[in-house]
Scaffold this active site. Structure first.
Site, short mmCIF file in Angstrom:
data_model
loop_
_atom_site.label_atom_id
_atom_site.label_comp_id
_atom_site.label_asym_id
_atom_site.label_seq_id
_atom_site.Cartn_x
_atom_site.Cartn_y
_atom_site.Cartn_z
N LYS A 107 52.02 38.51 41.61
CA LYS A 107 51.57 37.76 40.43
C LYS A 107 52.78 37.15 39.77
CE LYS A 107 47.70 37.06 38.10
NZ LYS A 107 46.31 37.18 38.58
N GLY B 221 34.62 34.15 27.14
CA GLY B 221 35.62 33.32 27.81
C GLY B 221 34.93 32.15 28.48
N TYR B 222 35.40 30.92 28.20
CA TYR B 222 34.77 29.77 28.84
C TYR B 222 35.81 28.89 29.51
CZ TYR B 222 30.35 27.38 29.62
OH TYR B 222 29.21 26.88 30.20
N GLY B 223 36.73 29.57 30.22
CA GLY B 223 37.72 28.86 31.02
C GLY B 223 37.15 28.64 32.41
N GLY C 137 34.53 31.64 33.28
CA GLY C 137 33.34 31.70 32.44
C GLY C 137 32.39 30.54 32.70
N1 GLU Z 1 44.46 34.31 39.69
C1 GLU Z 1 43.32 34.63 40.49
C2 GLU Z 1 43.11 36.12 40.54
O1 GLU Z 1 43.56 36.85 39.69
C3 GLU Z 1 43.38 33.98 41.88
C4 GLU Z 1 44.54 34.40 42.72
C5 GLU Z 1 44.67 33.62 44.02
O2 GLU Z 1 43.81 32.82 44.34
O3 GLU Z 1 45.69 33.85 44.69
O4 GLU Z 1 42.42 36.63 41.39
#
Ligand code: GLU
Length: 417
Positions: free
Chosen positions: A107, A219-221, A224
């Site tokens: 991440k 949440g409406y991103g 959502g």
């Molecule tokens: N950010 C998204 C998650 O937490 C997608 C991660 C991705 O597609 O690599 O699952």
């Protein structure tokens, strides 16, 4: 305990301890799983539009590469910190294993407030961040994607910067990019679609009719809004929707598309016609069938869990429920679809996007959605089977599945040297 004083990495490790106990995991393996493989922290000086220079902090945590290349999104948010990114990277590791896609977990994040930055400033920040991790990412190393407050445009800047360094186009270095530069059909709505499919499977198991089932969405991103649309197509009535500025309520149902148009026009869902105001914290406690937390971590806590009334919670967000709240809700008989299962549709279509890039293919939306449905239904039922057989919560069952797959890979790979 207040909303945000739970350290997400400590919470993630407490969850890992519970799984280790359930699986009687070898302590040596647990010790390895408790540490990210690599952490990159980088200072990012950026020229702001007013001529000043601001230095941001960026992170990339590469948690595990045991099941495949590192994979995970990049978050831009004022609350981004190392412990949060570490927790999110650990969750990506278990999530990719639950979805059974050939990735490890990672991440990234930058502590910044994108709502107060211009597009030009965000572009400079993204390009600087990419240059600082250019040796750490790559289609066979670590593949970023969008997360909170990053989107396909952010991925396009990242792709362009990375490709500039390599001297040729490398579409497979990021997923969630625009379709014109190698993005996949269906990626934008994939996380929401996956959460909706999990909800449908849960409702089927509980004997709840999706037709007429009532839903509240926090949440409406990206997540959502797509979960709302797919659930509505499945016959559900969306009675409440919120974003960071507040929420709206209508017992007879809100039209997700019209709410989105309103949000795009005004910057928030608040003040949508034919609705009354509902505060974010009250939305969680509404009397309805299904709750979708699709915003930030730690919104369901031991403080509000006793007042939650729904039958199904599908975690569109990562880590919205503290372990204490999870235990309370499980005891109350709420069917919790944990984040690493409920929102694995996003990374699953990321995997499809990457596979298309490596093979120079482009699948149709139908092909993508069909493959996604197969993966989600399989993952859901694998977790449900473990939950039933072991008589444990869906959350613990998802972790049992994810962590045992990672532990198995670690076991056969062994340790270097
Ligand atoms: N950010 C998204 C998650 O937490 C997608 C991660 C991705 O597609 O690599 O699952």
């Amino acid at each position: 305990m207040s909303l945000n004083d739970t350290n997400p990495f400590e919470a993630a490790m407490r969850q890992l301890d519970l799984v280790a106990e359930e699986l009687s995991l070898d302590k040596k393996i647990v010790e390895v799983l408790k540490h990210p493989n690599r952490v990159v922290i980088t200072s990012l000086p950026v020229k702001m539009d007013d001529g000043t220079i601001k230095v941001f902090t960026g992170y990339r945590v590469q948690y595990s590469r045991h099941r495949g290349p590192y994979k995970g999104g990049i978050r831009y948010h004022p609350n981004v910190n190392l412990d949060e990114v570490k927790a999110l990277a650990a969750w990506m590791t278990w999530k990719c294993a639950v979805a059974d896609i050939p990735y490890g977990g990672s991440k990234g994040g930058i502590t910044c407030n994108p709502k107060e930055m211009s597009s030009a400033e965000l572009e400079r920040l993204t390009r600087r961040y990419t240059s600082s991790i250019v040796r750490d990412i790559g289609p066979f190393k670590d593949i970023p994607a969008p997360d909170i407050y990053t989107d396909s445009q952010t991925m396009a800047w990242l792709l362009d910067t990375y490709s500039e360094f390599q001297g040729y186009a490398v579409p497979g270095v990021v997923t969630g990019k625009p379709i014109s530069v190698g993005g996949s059909e269906g990626r934008a709505g994939a996380t929401g679609r996956g959460a909706a499919l999990c909800t449908r499977e849960a409702a089927r198991h509980l004997g709840i009719d999706m037709n007429g089932a009532t839903v509240a969405i926090q949440g409406y991103g990206k997540v959502g809004r797509s979960v709302a649309q797919v659930l509505r197509e499945m016959g559900c009535i969306i009675i409440a929707i919120s974003d960071s500025k507040g929420g709206i309520f209508n017992q007879n149902g809100l039209d997700p598309v019209k709410v989105l148009e309103h949000k795009k026009r005004t910057g928030s869902v608040v003040d949508f016609k034919d609705s009354t105001y509902v505060a974010n914290k009250d939305l969680l406690e509404l009397d309805c069938d299904i709750l979708i937390p699709a915003a930030l971590e730690n919104v369901l806590t031991e403080e509000n869990a006793p007042r939650i009334k729904v039958k199904i919670i599908s975690e569109g967000a990562n880590g919205p429920t503290t372990p204490e709240a999870g235990a309370i809700l499980h005891k109350k008989g709420v069917m919790m679809i944990p984040d690493i299962l409920a929102n694995c549709g996003g990374v699953t279509v990321s995997y499809f996007e990457w596979a298309q890039n490596l093979n120079r293919l482009h699948w149709t939306l139908d092909e993508v959605n069909q493959k996604l449905e197969q993966k989600i239904v399989k993952a859901f039922n694998d977790v449900l089977e473990i939950s039933t057989k072991r008589n444990i919560s869906m959350r613990l069952a998802a972790y049992v599945l994810g962590v045992s797959r990672v532990a198995e890979a670690l076991g056969v790979l062994g340790l270097f040297p």
